[in-house]
Design an enzyme around this catalytic site. Structure first.
Site, short mmCIF file in Angstrom:
data_model
loop_
_atom_site.label_atom_id
_atom_site.label_comp_id
_atom_site.label_asym_id
_atom_site.label_seq_id
_atom_site.Cartn_x
_atom_site.Cartn_y
_atom_site.Cartn_z
N THR A 185 -110.28 -118.76 36.97
CA THR A 185 -111.20 -118.93 37.84
C THR A 185 -113.14 -118.13 37.23
O THR A 185 -113.24 -117.53 36.11
CB THR A 185 -110.57 -117.36 38.42
OG1 THR A 185 -111.26 -116.15 37.71
CG2 THR A 185 -109.97 -116.92 39.67
N ASP A 231 -102.07 -137.03 44.22
CA ASP A 231 -102.33 -138.10 43.20
C ASP A 231 -101.32 -138.17 42.02
O ASP A 231 -100.81 -139.15 41.43
CB ASP A 231 -103.49 -137.14 41.90
CG ASP A 231 -105.29 -137.51 42.62
OD1 ASP A 231 -105.18 -138.48 43.47
OD2 ASP A 231 -105.87 -137.41 42.47
N ASP A 241 -107.57 -145.56 37.78
CA ASP A 241 -106.36 -144.62 38.36
C ASP A 241 -106.38 -143.30 38.90
O ASP A 241 -107.50 -142.75 38.48
CB ASP A 241 -104.94 -145.31 37.75
CG ASP A 241 -104.00 -145.99 38.27
OD1 ASP A 241 -103.60 -145.58 39.97
OD2 ASP A 241 -103.68 -146.59 38.23
N GLY A 255 -103.81 -120.34 35.78
CA GLY A 255 -104.82 -121.39 36.34
C GLY A 255 -106.27 -120.34 36.01
O GLY A 255 -106.12 -119.69 34.76
N ASP A 291 -103.90 -143.32 46.32
CA ASP A 291 -104.48 -142.50 47.61
C ASP A 291 -105.73 -142.94 48.10
O ASP A 291 -106.75 -143.18 46.88
CB ASP A 291 -104.07 -141.90 47.99
CG ASP A 291 -104.69 -140.74 46.49
OD1 ASP A 291 -105.34 -140.85 45.77
OD2 ASP A 291 -104.44 -139.13 46.55
N CYS A 330 -112.97 -134.20 49.40
CA CYS A 330 -114.27 -135.33 49.02
C CYS A 330 -115.52 -136.43 49.15
O CYS A 330 -115.62 -136.59 48.12
CB CYS A 330 -112.77 -136.51 48.89
SG CYS A 330 -110.80 -135.57 48.39
#
EC number: 2.7.9.3
Length: 355
Positions: free
Chosen positions: A146, A96, A55, A144, A232, A22
């Site tokens: 890629t 989250d 948020d 997902g 968080d 992060c």
């Protein structure tokens, strides 16, 4: 410790990224300027939480008893072990949903990898780490996307469910609320020390255990009437996410620095020069809204603004609920959870005060 079977013939994962975890986030002040005037969001009545208060996730009402929590998070490697990287990124993304009081149910993987640089075994281990975390959370990893990219990138789109009346935002804190933090801080500093081989085995083990620990108390806290707000703590540091809660709630926020749980050895690592560049960018973004006590040195300021990857939940609750909230954390293995402060008086221009 990194698994040498993946790394001895390949570059270290962290050497391929310009910033890890992060700490890669765009600084909050820069992000605010970029977004200002660039978005004209549609806000239908079903959208319970959107862009308004920065948020953790969006929330969409499905019916009278269900709302959909939707979020996404991805970043470059913060550690060299590929499976640990996948686990950390997945834990961080699912956090989250927990921070909104929700229960994660479904995830999609976001994968960008330098195909000519990393082996298929290494990339597979990253994805396996993410899949293992999703399985542990009871989350279906159902697909997902890629791409072949210059830097390794991994994360999730995460979806969850919550009762519309039990959504916990960062904007519901009230004057006098007690603040509880679920995990230790210092992730950015300690991972910097790890990259230089200057963290002990015990320090590395404690950090990995923390950043791969799912913030599952959030689901139970979402049902607790005494919990008024939740978020968080991630890339903007403890100070940055506390300020988001203060601004969203329209109240000053007070943190008692000595009570904030911190990793063993983190201050020594900061003194050795492992404070991240993101910490300074965070301070430049919101430092004018923070009141520091006399004698609060630069090392402590670096820790206050240190970017956390897969950090703890920050909970604002009624004083009479504090013991129950702590008990929920402790029952789920969050031994570091502690009361770290309180909400102050209402203020249209809230300030963060460190004591």
């Amino acid at each position: 410790m990194p698994d040498d079977s993946f790394t001895r013939c390949e570059p270290r994962l962290t050497s391929l990224s310009h910033g890890g975890g992060c700490g890669c986030k765009i600084a909050p002040g820069v992000l605010e300027r970029i977004l200002a005037g660039s978005l004209t969001p549609l806000v239908p009545p079903e959208l319970l939480v959107g862009l308004g208060t920065s948020d953790d996730a969006a929330v969409w009402r499905l019916n009278d008893s269900q709302a959909l929590v939707a979020t996404t998070d991805f970043f470059m490697p913060i550690v060299d072990d590929p499976r640990d990287f996948g686990r950390i990124a997945a834990t961080n993304a699912l956090s989250d949903v927990y921070a909104m009081g929700g229960r994660p149910i479904l995830a999609l993987a976001l994968v960008g990898m330098p195909i000519k640089t990393l082996s298929e075994a290494t990339i597979g281990a990253i994805l396996k780490g993410g899949a293992d975390t999703c399985a542990a959370a009871g989350v279906a990893l159902a697909g997902g996307h890629t791409i072949d990219s210059v830097e390794p990138i991994y994360g999730l789109v995460a979806l969850g469910l919550v009762h519309p009346d039990q959504v916990k935002t960062n904007a519901g804190a009230r004057p006098g609320d007690v603040l509880i933090l679920g995990k230790r801080i210092g992730v950015g500093i300690l991972t910097g020390a790890m990259k230089k081989g200057q963290a002990s085995a015990a320090e590395e083990a404690a950090l990995i255990a923390s950043v791969t620990q799912l913030n599952t108390p959030g689901t139970e806290l979402g049902t607790h009437a005494g919990v008024h707000a939740m978020t968080d703590v991630t890339g903007f540091g403890l100070a940055g996410h506390a300020m988001e809660m203060a601004r969203g709630s329209g109240c000053d926020l007070e943190i008692f620095w000595a009570d904030v749980p911190k990793f063993t050895g983190v201050r020594e690592a900061a003194a050795a020069g492992h404070v991240t560049g993101a910490s300074g960018r965070n301070w430049d973004s919101y430092g004018t809204m923070v009141d520091l006590p006399a004698g609060f040195d630069l090392l402590d300021r670096g820790l206050l603004t240190d970017p956390q990857t897969s950090g703890g939940l920050l909970v604002a609750c009624a004083p009479e609920a504090a013991d129950e909230v702590l008990a929920i954390f402790h029952a789920q293995g969050f031994d570091a959870a502690a009361v770290i402060g309180r909400m102050g008086a209402e203020n249209p221009a809230p300030r963060l005060r460190i004591f």
